[in-house]
Scaffold this motif. Structure first.
Motif, mmCIF file in Angstrom:
data_model
loop_
_atom_site.group_PDB
_atom_site.id
_atom_site.type_symbol
_atom_site.label_atom_id
_atom_site.label_comp_id
_atom_site.label_asym_id
_atom_site.label_seq_id
_atom_site.Cartn_x
_atom_site.Cartn_y
_atom_site.Cartn_z
ATOM 1 N N ALA A 5 0.861 -1.270 0.112
ATOM 2 C CA ALA A 5 0.024 0.074 0.065
ATOM 3 C C ALA A 5 0.872 1.166 -0.002
ATOM 4 O O ALA A 5 0.638 2.097 -0.569
ATOM 5 C CB ALA A 5 -0.950 0.015 1.228
ATOM 6 N N ALA A 6 1.984 1.137 0.697
ATOM 7 C CA ALA A 6 3.199 2.461 0.655
ATOM 8 C C ALA A 6 3.574 2.484 -0.720
ATOM 9 O O ALA A 6 3.701 3.483 -1.383
ATOM 10 C CB ALA A 6 4.059 1.978 1.850
ATOM 11 N N VAL A 7 3.925 1.357 -1.399
ATOM 12 C CA VAL A 7 4.669 1.372 -2.505
ATOM 13 C C VAL A 7 3.726 2.026 -3.814
ATOM 14 O O VAL A 7 4.099 2.814 -4.829
ATOM 15 C CB VAL A 7 5.065 0.013 -3.002
ATOM 16 N N GLU A 8 2.474 1.707 -3.502
ATOM 17 C CA GLU A 8 1.466 2.157 -4.486
ATOM 18 C C GLU A 8 1.366 3.912 -4.294
ATOM 19 O O GLU A 8 1.091 4.264 -5.451
ATOM 20 C CB GLU A 8 -0.035 1.640 -4.025
ATOM 21 N N LEU A 23 0.947 11.547 2.951
ATOM 22 C CA LEU A 23 0.785 11.187 4.419
ATOM 23 C C LEU A 23 0.354 9.694 4.352
ATOM 24 O O LEU A 23 0.885 9.087 5.404
ATOM 25 C CB LEU A 23 0.049 12.085 5.235
ATOM 26 N N ALA A 24 -0.601 9.357 3.509
ATOM 27 C CA ALA A 24 -0.969 7.912 3.663
ATOM 28 C C ALA A 24 0.045 6.799 3.186
ATOM 29 O O ALA A 24 0.249 6.005 3.797
ATOM 30 C CB ALA A 24 -2.075 7.683 2.661
ATOM 31 N N GLY A 25 1.027 7.371 2.233
ATOM 32 C CA GLY A 25 2.201 6.318 2.105
ATOM 33 C C GLY A 25 2.929 6.067 3.170
ATOM 34 O O GLY A 25 3.447 5.078 3.433
ATOM 35 N N VAL A 26 3.286 7.292 3.723
ATOM 36 C CA VAL A 26 4.126 7.238 5.071
ATOM 37 C C VAL A 26 3.663 6.324 6.175
ATOM 38 O O VAL A 26 4.289 5.871 6.548
ATOM 39 C CB VAL A 26 4.605 8.820 5.436
ATOM 40 N N GLY A 27 2.299 6.710 6.239
ATOM 41 C CA GLY A 27 1.754 6.061 7.466
ATOM 42 C C GLY A 27 1.671 4.444 7.109
ATOM 43 O O GLY A 27 2.019 3.509 7.940
#
Length: 292
Positions: free
Chosen positions: A89-92, A144-148
């Protein structure tokens, strides 16, 4: 088959390095699948195919399971499944190298907490500075979503290293994986199956997911489990300091993700922090009799 006998003469650090490269390659190759069905579905398909492959090559002796083994096996399975789901999900959302560096805060913090040196926690803080350089928040483009998601994956990664060493002491070769990866597939089913049904599913997705699963979890996680049986938490966590560099390299070669000079400096700080945290050495093989 990856087993303790076949890798007896192989240095644990080389197995760990091979595992890191395999993990990052599989993550990069997962991007086209993510675009079709989503990160949760991609992680779930990888766990499902991984479970099938592992049961084909290393079916465990279920009758030898002890009651006290089950909680650790379930915990490792759940952590493994969501570590993969959160990371994809982060790599997305953010570059592969950045996601790996953020995720690396998890095992590095574990290494600091388990170190006998009281100042060891300064290194995760240094790595955090490197992560700030990687994400460049002053440009206002931080996801922020990717970092989270990467931080959530890092939490799972730290727990994964602890649990993998524990399970690896009890089960020889990759027989422990043949128990935990099916748990991972069940744990991620509520997230993955709806995405498969609602995504732009094509049959090639299954073939690619199966190939990726052979790399990770089968080969990569198997090598990690064998390496962790012979290394300390701190030594393994420190060796992982080069994984963000592998993430940058694979991201560049496979995904054409070009890092800036500031981001390269951030990766450098993360690697320095991981290397400086080195306080361990080769871990004696556990006296616990493993299950074959």
């Amino acid at each position: 088959m990856i087993g303790a006998r076949t890798t007896a003469g192989v240095p644990p650090w080389s197995m760990a390095v091979a595992a890191m490269l395999a993990v990052q390659l599989s993550n990069a190759l997962s991007v086209p699948v993510i675009e079709q069905v989503g990160a949760g579905a991609t992680a779930w398909l990888r766990m499902c195919f991984g479970a099938v492959f592992l049961w084909m090559i290393a079916r465990p002796a279920l009758r030898s399971l002890r009651g006290k083994d089950i909680p650790a096996l379930i915990a490792l399975g759940v952590v493994t499944g969501f570590m993969t789901t959160f990371f994809l999900a982060a790599v997305e959302r953010i570059p592969l190298g950045t996601a790996v560096a953020i995720e690396f805060l998890g095992p590095l913090t574990v290494a600091g907490l388990m170190s006998k040196h009281h100042n060891a926690l300064v290194w995760p803080l240094l790595a955090l500075v490197g992560v700030v350089l990687l994400t460049e928040p002053w440009h206002g483009r931080i996801d922020l979503a990717g970092v989270g998601f990467a931080l959530a994956a890092g939490t799972c990664w730290g727990l994964y290293n602890l649990l993998t060493q524990h399970v690896g002491d009890r089960f020889s070769g990759i027989s422990g994986l043949s128990l935990t990866i099916p748990v991972a597939s069940l744990a991620t089913l509520p997230v993955g199956l709806p995405q498969v049904i609602g995504g732009e599913f094509s049959w090639w997705v299954l073939a690619v997911a199966a190939g990726i699963a052979l790399i990770t979890p089968v080969i990569a996680f198997g090598l990690e489990m064998l390496a962790l049986r012979r290394m300390t938490h701190t030594a393994f966590g420190t060796l992982l300091s080069i994984e963000p560099a592998f993430g940058i390299l694979i991201g560049l070669l496979v995904l054409s993700q070009q890092p800036t000079l500031m981001q390269l400096a951030g990766i450098g700080l993360v690697i320095v922090a991981g290397t400086a945290a080195q306080r361990g050495s080769k871990r004696p093989v556990s006296p616990t009799q493993p299950v074959t």
